[in-house]
Scaffold this active site. Structure first.
Site, mmCIF file in Angstrom:
data_model
loop_
_atom_site.group_PDB
_atom_site.id
_atom_site.type_symbol
_atom_site.label_atom_id
_atom_site.label_comp_id
_atom_site.label_asym_id
_atom_site.label_seq_id
_atom_site.Cartn_x
_atom_site.Cartn_y
_atom_site.Cartn_z
ATOM 1 N N HIS A 197 0.837 -1.211 0.000
ATOM 2 C CA HIS A 197 0.000 0.000 0.000
ATOM 3 C C HIS A 197 0.866 1.254 0.000
ATOM 4 O O HIS A 197 0.595 2.217 -0.710
ATOM 5 C CB HIS A 197 -0.894 0.028 1.246
ATOM 6 C CG HIS A 197 -2.014 -0.959 1.177
ATOM 7 N ND1 HIS A 197 -2.508 -1.588 2.285
ATOM 8 C CD2 HIS A 197 -2.740 -1.402 0.144
ATOM 9 C CE1 HIS A 197 -3.493 -2.393 1.930
ATOM 10 N NE2 HIS A 197 -3.652 -2.286 0.628
ATOM 11 N N ARG A 475 7.697 -11.303 -7.635
ATOM 12 C CA ARG A 475 7.992 -9.877 -7.807
ATOM 13 C C ARG A 475 7.935 -9.068 -6.523
ATOM 14 O O ARG A 475 8.379 -7.936 -6.482
ATOM 15 C CB ARG A 475 7.063 -9.266 -8.871
ATOM 16 C CG ARG A 475 5.618 -9.211 -8.490
ATOM 17 C CD ARG A 475 4.738 -8.899 -9.679
ATOM 18 N NE ARG A 475 4.143 -7.580 -9.606
ATOM 19 C CZ ARG A 475 3.093 -7.190 -10.302
ATOM 20 N NH1 ARG A 475 2.528 -8.024 -11.162
ATOM 21 N NH2 ARG A 475 2.609 -5.994 -10.177
ATOM 22 N N CYS A 512 1.673 -2.280 -20.777
ATOM 23 C CA CYS A 512 1.201 -1.506 -19.622
ATOM 24 C C CYS A 512 1.973 -1.852 -18.351
ATOM 25 O O CYS A 512 1.646 -1.365 -17.282
ATOM 26 C CB CYS A 512 -0.299 -1.703 -19.419
ATOM 27 S SG CYS A 512 -0.740 -3.406 -19.092
HETATM 28 C C1 PEP Z 1 1.782 -6.279 -15.224
HETATM 29 O O1 PEP Z 1 1.821 -7.400 -14.726
HETATM 30 O O2 PEP Z 1 2.703 -5.808 -15.910
HETATM 31 C C2 PEP Z 1 0.616 -5.410 -15.009
HETATM 32 C C3 PEP Z 1 0.489 -4.255 -15.617
HETATM 33 O O3 PEP Z 1 -0.314 -5.836 -14.119
HETATM 34 P P1 PEP Z 1 -0.167 -5.701 -12.518
HETATM 35 O O4 PEP Z 1 1.082 -4.924 -12.227
HETATM 36 O O5 PEP Z 1 -1.387 -5.019 -12.029
HETATM 37 O O6 PEP Z 1 -0.075 -7.136 -12.113
HETATM 38 MG MG MG Z 2 -0.037 -8.249 -14.025
#
Ligand code: PEP
Ligand code: MG
Length: 580
Positions: A197, A475, A512
């Site tokens: 957060h 991640r 994205c």
């Molecule tokens: C991604 O995995 O690159 C993505 C844009 O989605 P999120 O970060 O919301 O998992």
């Molecule tokens: Mg993602």
């Protein structure tokens, strides 16, 4: 000699300033007995500490800027609710009465037993809540111990925080809001990851930040000047004159660049050889929309709807979702809105009374995103209906996260069709031609991208997950974060394959993930053939500055040569030339 400490990138800004260390677990809690006649006094001491903690949070709420997103206020409210809950308002008092012990010890016992319950649940989202409990308990504890305030940010401390780089074990969202108000330059934490957060808020507030530098307290001294370079997730200590000169110049250049760009935000992003690049924005909260207009974004390329489901006691209804999406669309004044269906599960849990992930052993590989939605139609169908309904009001696209197999995609498309039929029967309007796209963020989907491209209207590369799944690194785990490498040849090949599949099927391919918003990779991505980018609006200016300097045809030739490489050293040498 200048030393470099590596952590996890939270935001990409650069800051230079003196360190201010805040120690979260500095309290030395001792136990002592309280004589019968002083027990009521001890109880009053606890009540007083509780009242001070409430007043502190009230003053946080009253002093945050009016523009602060509602989501942030909700965090502080949730801390106030915890303070008022009997687990903290009455249980410690009962312990004082029962055990005839000091208030600090009673609070410690109560804290340990709450944390024990949270730990035994082993749920990622609840683990975040566990941190919230710690933040709230510490606020009471610091009032009980009349020692120095460790984590509370009182107004008299304004001078101490202004221009400082805060170094702490962890920082709560409410503390970060106040610290930003008091002008901190940056923050560095020992724990936390890019999806906490606090990290999300740091990005919204544009505060340079790095997490996951272990033993940071022992490596830095109070008041020493350090450099936080969020672009690479590093801090520099023992800075020599050369580094200091370089970073001061870099900051000045960045500020001049940003100012210059902000004067012309609506210029299109066109490359040197005349290719127009589409730059859209990622948002989590509707409060971010004014920034989208300020930066001249062409629309929203990723609306992360899961934030609508967080920090609340129940799942939002179809109507509430419809109103929320319609509100975002209206504010876009005709620009397109890409709504991503729910990407809950794994590290993104909600407190809507649902236990979303029981694949506790490895939630990132479990029931997440589209898998979770297909498993829980009561959750998914209202969202599909809300998105379809809002498509009747303007340019809306629907985007499906974490697709890994064509069967899964076919199920989704069938569900969308049946939802459209249901709406038609109810005479509810929707756009039958609303584009439906899929996120390519699992290696399997990238390898078979042409099969997905054949069934979809657009593809969007989610590099955050694509890198995590390709390189087998969680991640949010700061222990393996050093392996998180967007430039790994495997990652670049999957990106190239996805873009090629989109080109062959003649459908747009956008990116994205965070990689799209990192100016270091802009040249490389253009060379890979990417022509649509979606990123946080704060990243638009630097990317839009680079694009006119790039010649896509030349870059494409360089990238083709790069990807054919079989020698790693040569690969590394060539890639250096493609980085900005
Ligand atoms: C991604 O995995 O690159 C993505 C844009 O989605 P999120 O970060 O919301 O998992
Ligand atoms: Mg993602």
């Amino acid at each position: 000699m200048t030393l470099c400490l590596h952590g996890t990138r939270i935001t990409s800004g650069v800051a230079i300033g003196p360190v201010h260390i805040i120690r979260q677990h500095d309290f030395e809690i001792t136990q002592y007995s309280i004589q019968e006649e002083f027990i009521s006094e001890e109880v009053n001491r606890y009540k007083k500490a509780l009242t001070h903690a409430r007043n502190h949070l009230d003053s946080v709420l009253n002093n945050i800027p009016a523009s602060t997103p509602a989501e942030i206020k909700a965090f502080i409210h949730s801390h106030l609710l915890m303070l008022n809950d009997e687990m903290l308002s009455t249980a410690p008092i009962e312990i004082i009465l029962e055990r005839q012990c000091n208030a600090e010890w009673a609070l410690k016992i109560q804290r340990d037993s709450i944390i024990h319950i949270f730990d035994s649940m082993q749920d990622d989202y609840l683990r975040t809540r566990r941190d919230d409990i710690d933040h709230v308990v510490n606020t009471i504890m610091q009032n009980l111990l009349s020692g120095p305030v460790h984590h509370g940010v009182h107004h008299s401390q304004e001078q101490r925080f202004s221009g400082h780089i805060i170094v702490a074990d962890d920082i709560s969202p409410s503390e970060l809001v106040l610290m930003q108000h008091q002008g901190i330059a940056a923050f560095v934490t020992q724990t936390g990851g890019p999806t906490s957060h606090t990290a999300i808020i740091a990005r919204s507030l544009n505060i340079p930040a790095i997490a996951g530098i272990h033993n940071i307290h022992t490596l830095l001294h109070e008041a020493e000047t350090i450099i936080v370079d969020g672009r690479f997730g590093i801090i520099l200590t023992n800075i020599d004159d050369e580094a200091l000169y370089h970073y001061h110049r870099l900051r000045r250049e960045q500020q001049i660049q940003l100012k210059r760009y902000k004067e012309f935000p609506h210029l299109p992003a066109i490359t040197d050889d005349g290719v127009e690049i589409n730059i859209c924005a990622n948002i989590e909260l509707p409060e971010e929309i004014p920034l989208i207009h300020e930066m001249g974004a062409n629309g929203i390329g990723l609306y992360r709807t899961e934030y609508l489901f967080m920090n609340r006691a129940s799942t939002p209804s179809e109507e509430e979702q419809f109103q929320a999406y319609a509100n975002v669309l209206k504010q876009l004044n005709g620009k397109p809105l890409t709504i991503r269906t729910l990407d809950l599960g794994s590290d993104k849990q909600v407190d809507s009374g649902k236990q979303l992930s029981h694949a506790i052993i490895n939630p990132a590989l479990g029931l997440r995103a589209i898998r979770l939605c297909l498993n829980d139609l009561a959750l998914f169908i209202p969202q599909l209906r809300a998105i379809l309904r809002v498509s009747a009001l303007g340019p809306v696209k629907m985007m499906i996260p974490m697709l890994s197999s064509i069967n899964e995609l076919q199920q989704v498309l069938r569900l969308i069709r049946s939802t459209q039929e249901a709406l038609q029967k109810e005479s509810i309007a929707y756009d039958p031609d609303m584009p439906i796209g899929g996120m390519i963020e699992v290696p399997a989907a990238a390898i078979c991208a042409e099969m997905f491209a054949a069934k979809l209207d657009f593809l969007s590369i989610g590099t955050n997950d694509l890198i995590q799944y390709t390189l087998a690194i969680d991640r949010i785990d700061d222990e393996v974060n050093y392996l998180y490498d967007p430039l790994h040849p495997a990652v670049l090949k999957l990106i190239a394959q996805t873009i090629a599949a989109g080109q062959q099927a003649d459908i747009p391919v956008t990116m994205c993930g965070e990689m799209a918003g990192d100016p270091r990779y802009t040249k490389l991505l253009l060379g890979l053939g990417l022509q649509e980018f979606s990123m946080h609006p704060n990243s638009h200016p630097p990317i839009k500055q680079i694009i006119p300097l790039c010649h896509t045809k030349k870059l494409s030739r360089q990238v083709k040569r790069l990807l054919k490489n079989t020698d790693h050293t040569e690969f590394t040498n060539q890639i250096e030339k493609l980085l900005c």
